[in-house]
Design a protein around this motif. Sequence first.
Motif, PDB file in Angstrom:
ATOM      1  N   LEU A 129       0.828  -1.207   0.000  1.00 48.66           N
ATOM      2  CA  LEU A 129       0.000   0.000   0.000  1.00 48.66           C
ATOM      3  C   LEU A 129       0.862   1.257   0.000  1.00 48.66           C
ATOM      4  O   LEU A 129       0.565   2.232  -0.717  1.00 48.66           O
ATOM      5  CB  LEU A 129      -0.907  -0.015   1.242  1.00 48.66           C
ATOM      6  N   ILE A 130       1.945   1.239   0.771  1.00 48.19           N
ATOM      7  CA  ILE A 130       2.872   2.382   0.803  1.00 48.19           C
ATOM      8  C   ILE A 130       3.534   2.562  -0.563  1.00 48.19           C
ATOM      9  O   ILE A 130       3.663   3.687  -1.064  1.00 48.19           O
ATOM     10  CB  ILE A 130       3.941   2.190   1.903  1.00 48.19           C
ATOM     11  N   GLY A 131       3.950   1.451  -1.177  1.00 52.77           N
ATOM     12  CA  GLY A 131       4.577   1.523  -2.497  1.00 52.77           C
ATOM     13  C   GLY A 131       3.637   2.100  -3.541  1.00 52.77           C
ATOM     14  O   GLY A 131       4.030   2.961  -4.342  1.00 52.77           O
ATOM     15  N   LEU A 132       2.376   1.643  -3.536  1.00 62.86           N
ATOM     16  CA  LEU A 132       1.373   2.151  -4.479  1.00 62.86           C
ATOM     17  C   LEU A 132       1.085   3.631  -4.222  1.00 62.86           C
ATOM     18  O   LEU A 132       1.020   4.435  -5.161  1.00 62.86           O
ATOM     19  CB  LEU A 132       0.085   1.333  -4.358  1.00 62.86           C
ATOM     20  N   ALA A 133       0.934   3.989  -2.944  1.00 61.46           N
ATOM     21  CA  ALA A 133       0.666   5.389  -2.590  1.00 61.46           C
ATOM     22  C   ALA A 133       1.822   6.294  -3.017  1.00 61.46           C
ATOM     23  O   ALA A 133       1.607   7.385  -3.558  1.00 61.46           O
ATOM     24  CB  ALA A 133       0.435   5.509  -1.083  1.00 61.46           C
ATOM     25  N   LEU A 134       3.065   5.827  -2.801  1.00 61.78           N
ATOM     26  CA  LEU A 134       4.232   6.602  -3.207  1.00 61.78           C
ATOM     27  C   LEU A 134       4.246   6.825  -4.714  1.00 61.78           C
ATOM     28  O   LEU A 134       4.509   7.941  -5.194  1.00 61.78           O
ATOM     29  CB  LEU A 134       5.513   5.878  -2.769  1.00 61.78           C
ATOM     30  N   ALA A 135       3.938   5.765  -5.462  1.00 60.90           N
ATOM     31  CA  ALA A 135       3.916   5.875  -6.929  1.00 60.90           C
ATOM     32  C   ALA A 135       2.889   6.913  -7.376  1.00 60.90           C
ATOM     33  O   ALA A 135       3.171   7.751  -8.247  1.00 60.90           O
ATOM     34  CB  ALA A 135       3.605   4.512  -7.546  1.00 60.90           C
ATOM     35  N   ILE A 136       1.701   6.876  -6.768  1.00 57.49           N
ATOM     36  CA  ILE A 136       0.639   7.815  -7.142  1.00 57.49           C
ATOM     37  C   ILE A 136       1.028   9.255  -6.782  1.00 57.49           C
ATOM     38  O   ILE A 136       0.824  10.185  -7.576  1.00 57.49           O
ATOM     39  CB  ILE A 136      -0.689   7.420  -6.460  1.00 57.49           C
ATOM     40  N   TYR A 139       9.098   6.046 -13.901  1.00 58.76           N
ATOM     41  CA  TYR A 139       9.989   6.081 -12.744  1.00 58.76           C
ATOM     42  C   TYR A 139       9.193   6.103 -11.438  1.00 58.76           C
ATOM     43  O   TYR A 139       9.615   5.532 -10.431  1.00 58.76           O
ATOM     44  CB  TYR A 139      10.912   7.293 -12.823  1.00 58.76           C
ATOM     45  N   SER A 140       8.040   6.778 -11.462  1.00 59.36           N
ATOM     46  CA  SER A 140       7.189   6.812 -10.272  1.00 59.36           C
ATOM     47  C   SER A 140       6.762   5.403  -9.878  1.00 59.36           C
ATOM     48  O   SER A 140       6.852   5.002  -8.705  1.00 59.36           O
ATOM     49  CB  SER A 140       5.948   7.672 -10.528  1.00 59.36           C
ATOM     50  N   LEU A 141       6.298   4.640 -10.871  1.00 61.81           N
ATOM     51  CA  LEU A 141       5.834   3.276 -10.616  1.00 61.81           C
ATOM     52  C   LEU A 141       6.988   2.365 -10.203  1.00 61.81           C
ATOM     53  O   LEU A 141       6.849   1.531  -9.299  1.00 61.81           O
ATOM     54  CB  LEU A 141       5.134   2.725 -11.867  1.00 61.81           C
ATOM     55  N   MET A 142       8.129   2.542 -10.861  1.00 62.43           N
ATOM     56  CA  MET A 142       9.302   1.720 -10.534  1.00 62.43           C
ATOM     57  C   MET A 142       9.778   1.993  -9.107  1.00 62.43           C
ATOM     58  O   MET A 142      10.050   1.064  -8.335  1.00 62.43           O
ATOM     59  CB  MET A 142      10.434   2.000 -11.533  1.00 62.43           C
ATOM     60  N   LEU A 143       9.861   3.275  -8.763  1.00 58.44           N
ATOM     61  CA  LEU A 143      10.305   3.633  -7.407  1.00 58.44           C
ATOM     62  C   LEU A 143       9.326   3.132  -6.346  1.00 58.44           C
ATOM     63  O   LEU A 143       9.734   2.645  -5.285  1.00 58.44           O
ATOM     64  CB  LEU A 143      10.464   5.154  -7.290  1.00 58.44           C
ATOM     65  N   GLY A 144       8.043   3.253  -6.635  1.00 61.04           N
ATOM     66  CA  GLY A 144       7.041   2.754  -5.707  1.00 61.04           C
ATOM     67  C   GLY A 144       7.191   1.260  -5.467  1.00 61.04           C
ATOM     68  O   GLY A 144       7.105   0.787  -4.321  1.00 61.04           O
ATOM     69  N   ALA A 145       7.447   0.513  -6.542  1.00 59.72           N
ATOM     70  CA  ALA A 145       7.625  -0.936  -6.427  1.00 59.72           C
ATOM     71  C   ALA A 145       8.883  -1.278  -5.624  1.00 59.72           C
ATOM     72  O   ALA A 145       8.874  -2.171  -4.770  1.00 59.72           O
ATOM     73  CB  ALA A 145       7.695  -1.561  -7.813  1.00 59.72           C
ATOM     74  N   ILE A 146       9.968  -0.562  -5.887  1.00 57.56           N
ATOM     75  CA  ILE A 146      11.235  -0.825  -5.180  1.00 57.56           C
ATOM     76  C   ILE A 146      11.100  -0.523  -3.687  1.00 57.56           C
ATOM     77  O   ILE A 146      11.460  -1.339  -2.836  1.00 57.56           O
ATOM     78  CB  ILE A 146      12.385   0.014  -5.796  1.00 57.56           C
ATOM     79  N   VAL A 147      10.559   0.659  -3.381  1.00 56.35           N
ATOM     80  CA  VAL A 147      10.405   1.058  -1.973  1.00 56.35           C
ATOM     81  C   VAL A 147       9.484   0.079  -1.243  1.00 56.35           C
ATOM     82  O   VAL A 147       9.765  -0.350  -0.113  1.00 56.35           O
ATOM     83  CB  VAL A 147       9.864   2.502  -1.867  1.00 56.35           C
ATOM     84  N   GLY A 148       8.382  -0.303  -1.884  1.00 55.33           N
ATOM     85  CA  GLY A 148       7.444  -1.235  -1.267  1.00 55.33           C
ATOM     86  C   GLY A 148       8.086  -2.571  -0.940  1.00 55.33           C
ATOM     87  O   GLY A 148       7.868  -3.133   0.147  1.00 55.33           O
ATOM     88  N   ILE A 201       4.644  -2.427 -10.348  1.00 55.90           N
ATOM     89  CA  ILE A 201       3.830  -2.120  -9.162  1.00 55.90           C
ATOM     90  C   ILE A 201       2.776  -3.210  -8.954  1.00 55.90           C
ATOM     91  O   ILE A 201       2.419  -3.562  -7.821  1.00 55.90           O
ATOM     92  CB  ILE A 201       3.172  -0.719  -9.276  1.00 55.90           C
ATOM     93  N   GLY A 202       2.295  -3.783 -10.073  1.00 57.59           N
ATOM     94  CA  GLY A 202       1.334  -4.882  -9.971  1.00 57.59           C
ATOM     95  C   GLY A 202       1.950  -6.110  -9.326  1.00 57.59           C
ATOM     96  O   GLY A 202       1.316  -6.798  -8.512  1.00 57.59           O
ATOM     97  N   ALA A 203       3.221  -6.384  -9.670  1.00 63.88           N
ATOM     98  CA  ALA A 203       3.921  -7.527  -9.079  1.00 63.88           C
ATOM     99  C   ALA A 203       4.154  -7.320  -7.588  1.00 63.88           C
ATOM    100  O   ALA A 203       4.084  -8.262  -6.796  1.00 63.88           O
ATOM    101  CB  ALA A 203       5.248  -7.754  -9.802  1.00 63.88           C
ATOM    102  N   LEU A 204       4.428  -6.065  -7.200  1.00 63.77           N
ATOM    103  CA  LEU A 204       4.578  -5.753  -5.773  1.00 63.77           C
ATOM    104  C   LEU A 204       3.299  -6.119  -5.019  1.00 63.77           C
ATOM    105  O   LEU A 204       3.344  -6.766  -3.963  1.00 63.77           O
ATOM    106  CB  LEU A 204       4.874  -4.255  -5.594  1.00 63.77           C
ATOM    107  N   GLY A 217     -10.894   0.896 -11.012  1.00 64.70           N
ATOM    108  CA  GLY A 217     -10.718   1.598 -12.285  1.00 64.70           C
ATOM    109  C   GLY A 217     -10.846   3.100 -12.129  1.00 64.70           C
ATOM    110  O   GLY A 217     -10.045   3.876 -12.665  1.00 64.70           O
ATOM    111  N   ILE A 218     -11.858   3.524 -11.359  1.00 63.21           N
ATOM    112  CA  ILE A 218     -12.092   4.962 -11.126  1.00 63.21           C
ATOM    113  C   ILE A 218     -10.890   5.599 -10.427  1.00 63.21           C
ATOM    114  O   ILE A 218     -10.367   6.631 -10.869  1.00 63.21           O
ATOM    115  CB  ILE A 218     -13.367   5.173 -10.286  1.00 63.21           C
ATOM    116  N   LEU A 219     -10.432   4.987  -9.339  1.00 63.36           N
ATOM    117  CA  LEU A 219      -9.363   5.578  -8.531  1.00 63.36           C
ATOM    118  C   LEU A 219      -8.020   5.591  -9.253  1.00 63.36           C
ATOM    119  O   LEU A 219      -7.289   6.581  -9.203  1.00 63.36           O
ATOM    120  CB  LEU A 219      -9.240   4.830  -7.196  1.00 63.36           C
ATOM    121  N   MET A 220      -7.684   4.504  -9.921  1.00 58.53           N
ATOM    122  CA  MET A 220      -6.383   4.441 -10.602  1.00 58.53           C
ATOM    123  C   MET A 220      -6.332   5.402 -11.799  1.00 58.53           C
ATOM    124  O   MET A 220      -5.310   6.053 -12.038  1.00 58.53           O
ATOM    125  CB  MET A 220      -6.085   3.014 -11.064  1.00 58.53           C
ATOM    126  N   ALA A 221      -7.437   5.516 -12.528  1.00 55.22           N
ATOM    127  CA  ALA A 221      -7.469   6.450 -13.662  1.00 55.22           C
ATOM    128  C   ALA A 221      -7.438   7.895 -13.178  1.00 55.22           C
ATOM    129  O   ALA A 221      -6.839   8.761 -13.814  1.00 55.22           O
ATOM    130  CB  ALA A 221      -8.707   6.204 -14.515  1.00 55.22           C
TER     131      ALA A 221
END
Length: 432
Positions: A12-19, A30-39, A306-309, A338-342
């Motif tokens: 959840l933290i990784g996804l929130a960071l990416a967003i 890079y946002s998504l990659m960093l979120g996945a790494i940090v998570g 981020i999906g794999a995380l 779908g609503i929130l991610m878009a």
Amino acid sequence: MGALILPWWAALIGLALAIILILWKLNPVYSLMLGAIVGCLIGGGNLVQTINVLIQGSQSVIGTILRVIAAGMLAGVMMESGAADTIARAIVNKLGDRLALFSLAFATMVITGVGVFIPVAVLIVAPIALEVGERMHISKLALLVALSGGGKAGNVISPNPNTIAAAKGFGLELSQVMIADFIPAVVGLIVAVLVASLLKNKGSKVLDADLANLTQETNVKDLPSLGSSLVTPVLAIVLLLLNPIGSIFHIDVLTKLNLDAMYVLPIAAVVGALAMRKGVHLKAYAQAGISRMTDVVMILLGAGMIGALITSSSLPTEIISLIKVSHVSGVFLAPISGILMAAAAASTSTGVILATGSFSKAILGFGVSPLAAAAMVHTGATVIDHLPHGNYFHVTANAMHMEIKERSRSIVYESMVGLSMTIVATVMYGFF
């Protein structure tokens, strides 16, 4: 990756960071990659396990990437040849001024539906809309709602990256999602026209200055005939529907064809270019198409990470448990994701990619069928994908010569169109 199971809060933290990083305008990949790494790291994964999660995520989206690249060829031919422009003008001219708003919405729906990106579809139809608006005294606000609403309706039934991602995210064929979203799309078109009609006299009018450069721009183009312009989309749709038609009518020959979008879309594009006698430009069309798809492909890789995380964590299980405890139907997770991610990405395609990659396991865990899940996630991604931190907001504002304040007024009306499609899809596939 071994038996690594990350805690739900790390995902959840990784996804929130990416967003948050996306909202701060850092490159989405890079946002998504960093979120996945940090998570991964804060969840207890070591460096090797973290890399394995990222690689696994990237590999999971390769099939979608191949089909998105193939779709680029079709988009390139439709946009660069003038075929999309020809189709749009034919629809508006045929329906006439009496049905002005319907013709503009329908034209944008068709152009988007045959594989043109929604911002480009609006750009193509906008000059026609401004001409009609000035003649019929229709406000820019009403015109934009008609164009954007029609584009949203076309976007859920098109061979665009968002539809491809919705299909492959739930292990479906592209044609299955296109067919499933047809009735929601029709409802979206009707709502777009009704809302736009109520706004005809609200907002600023089209001025002579808005039309100053339109005539010169549209006359210079060497537009193909309507018949030849239709070859690419008609061929693509017919080939994509052969397998479903075979299944419905139990025709063995058709059910065994298995024509994938990866073959169909480029073939239809090449045949269409030759029909328009523009085969000599195929190289340029291909280059334009692949350029349009580059950003989508890169975002797909980031979303895969981020999906794999998330799928490597206990988050999907926790979401299922939470929803069950709250006695809310798990069906709602599909449209809400779908609503929130878009909304977070201000992009339909990125929203669908994130929602399917992150929440598909949890959605299917409620017993929702893959087709129902795809339809609800896909339509959900059209509700608030037009927010100001995305490029669609600004591209359409420029196309309609609108100030940011005036463009912002249309956000709630555009959302009505997306919400109507989401409600219809949720009722049709979630409860019946």
